[in-house]
Design a protein around this motif. Structure first.
Motif, PDB file in Angstrom:
ATOM      1  N   GLU A  93       2.435   7.094 -13.982  1.00  0.00           N
ATOM      2  CA  GLU A  93       1.164   7.651 -13.521  1.00  0.00           C
ATOM      3  C   GLU A  93       0.071   7.323 -14.520  1.00  0.00           C
ATOM      4  O   GLU A  93       0.291   7.330 -15.727  1.00  0.00           O
ATOM      5  CB  GLU A  93       1.262   9.167 -13.383  1.00  0.00           C
ATOM      6  CG  GLU A  93       2.017   9.610 -12.169  1.00  0.00           C
ATOM      7  CD  GLU A  93       1.951  11.101 -12.011  1.00  0.00           C
ATOM      8  OE1 GLU A  93       0.845  11.638 -11.855  1.00  0.00           O
ATOM      9  OE2 GLU A  93       3.013  11.726 -12.069  1.00  0.00           O
ATOM     10  N   ASP A 127       8.079   9.461  -7.511  1.00  0.00           N
ATOM     11  CA  ASP A 127       6.922  10.008  -6.809  1.00  0.00           C
ATOM     12  C   ASP A 127       5.685   9.681  -7.627  1.00  0.00           C
ATOM     13  O   ASP A 127       5.531  10.201  -8.728  1.00  0.00           O
ATOM     14  CB  ASP A 127       7.072  11.524  -6.646  1.00  0.00           C
ATOM     15  CG  ASP A 127       5.954  12.136  -5.833  1.00  0.00           C
ATOM     16  OD1 ASP A 127       5.128  11.373  -5.299  1.00  0.00           O
ATOM     17  OD2 ASP A 127       5.906  13.367  -5.727  1.00  0.00           O
ATOM     18  N   GLN A 133       2.818  10.715  -7.568  1.00  0.00           N
ATOM     19  CA  GLN A 133       1.938  11.848  -7.834  1.00  0.00           C
ATOM     20  C   GLN A 133       2.733  13.074  -8.254  1.00  0.00           C
ATOM     21  O   GLN A 133       2.393  14.198  -7.918  1.00  0.00           O
ATOM     22  CB  GLN A 133       1.109  12.170  -6.600  1.00  0.00           C
ATOM     23  CG  GLN A 133       0.167  11.061  -6.207  1.00  0.00           C
ATOM     24  CD  GLN A 133      -0.618  11.405  -4.979  1.00  0.00           C
ATOM     25  OE1 GLN A 133      -0.298  12.335  -4.262  1.00  0.00           O
ATOM     26  NE2 GLN A 133      -1.660  10.652  -4.730  1.00  0.00           N
ATOM     27  N   MET A 134       3.797  12.872  -9.011  1.00  0.00           N
ATOM     28  CA  MET A 134       4.689  13.972  -9.352  1.00  0.00           C
ATOM     29  C   MET A 134       4.017  15.019 -10.235  1.00  0.00           C
ATOM     30  O   MET A 134       4.245  16.206 -10.061  1.00  0.00           O
ATOM     31  CB  MET A 134       5.949  13.454 -10.046  1.00  0.00           C
ATOM     32  CG  MET A 134       6.997  14.529 -10.246  1.00  0.00           C
ATOM     33  SD  MET A 134       8.518  13.920 -10.968  1.00  0.00           S
ATOM     34  CE  MET A 134       9.196  12.973  -9.636  1.00  0.00           C
ATOM     35  N   THR A 179       1.827  17.155  -8.052  1.00  0.00           N
ATOM     36  CA  THR A 179       2.666  17.998  -7.209  1.00  0.00           C
ATOM     37  C   THR A 179       3.246  19.155  -8.000  1.00  0.00           C
ATOM     38  O   THR A 179       3.265  20.297  -7.522  1.00  0.00           O
ATOM     39  CB  THR A 179       3.815  17.160  -6.610  1.00  0.00           C
ATOM     40  OG1 THR A 179       3.261  16.032  -5.937  1.00  0.00           O
ATOM     41  CG2 THR A 179       4.626  17.962  -5.635  1.00  0.00           C
TER      42      THR A 179
END
Length: 96
Positions: free
Chosen positions: A22, A67, A69-70, A73
């Motif tokens: 990210e 993911d 966008q972990m 989230t």
């Protein structure tokens, strides 16, 4: 002429990943290790910075792969209450 026509599919909504992780987390880790190495200028902090980079970057890449966008989230998940009652409060004059 029995072949099917193929139309290209483009991914217009790709996640912002830097080095496979990210973007915000990768920049934060880079800033932390750069601060340790450059600002403190100590052999111990140099080794600590390299170990942090080599140890945490693969974890951030695995997170980005699972993911993209972990972290967002997870922060949203932590803001939720532990329990939501199935009904509204009985006494409407003392609602908080």
């Amino acid at each position: 002429m029995s072949q099917l026509r193929r139309s290209p599919v483009f991914k217009f909504n790709r996640a912002n990943l830097v080095l496979g992780a990210e973007r915000e987390l990768a920049y934060l880790l880079g800033l932390l290790t750069l601060m340790l190495i450059v600002v403190l200028q100590n052999m111990f902090t140099f080794v600590l910075g390299v170990v942090l980079w080599m140890g945490l970057m693969p974890l951030l890449r695995m997170m980005g792969d699972a993911d993209p966008q972990m972290s967002k989230t997870f922060t949203r998940y932590t803001r939720y209450q532990k329990y939501y009652p199935a009904h509204s409060p009985k006494n409407y004059s003392q609602r908080s």
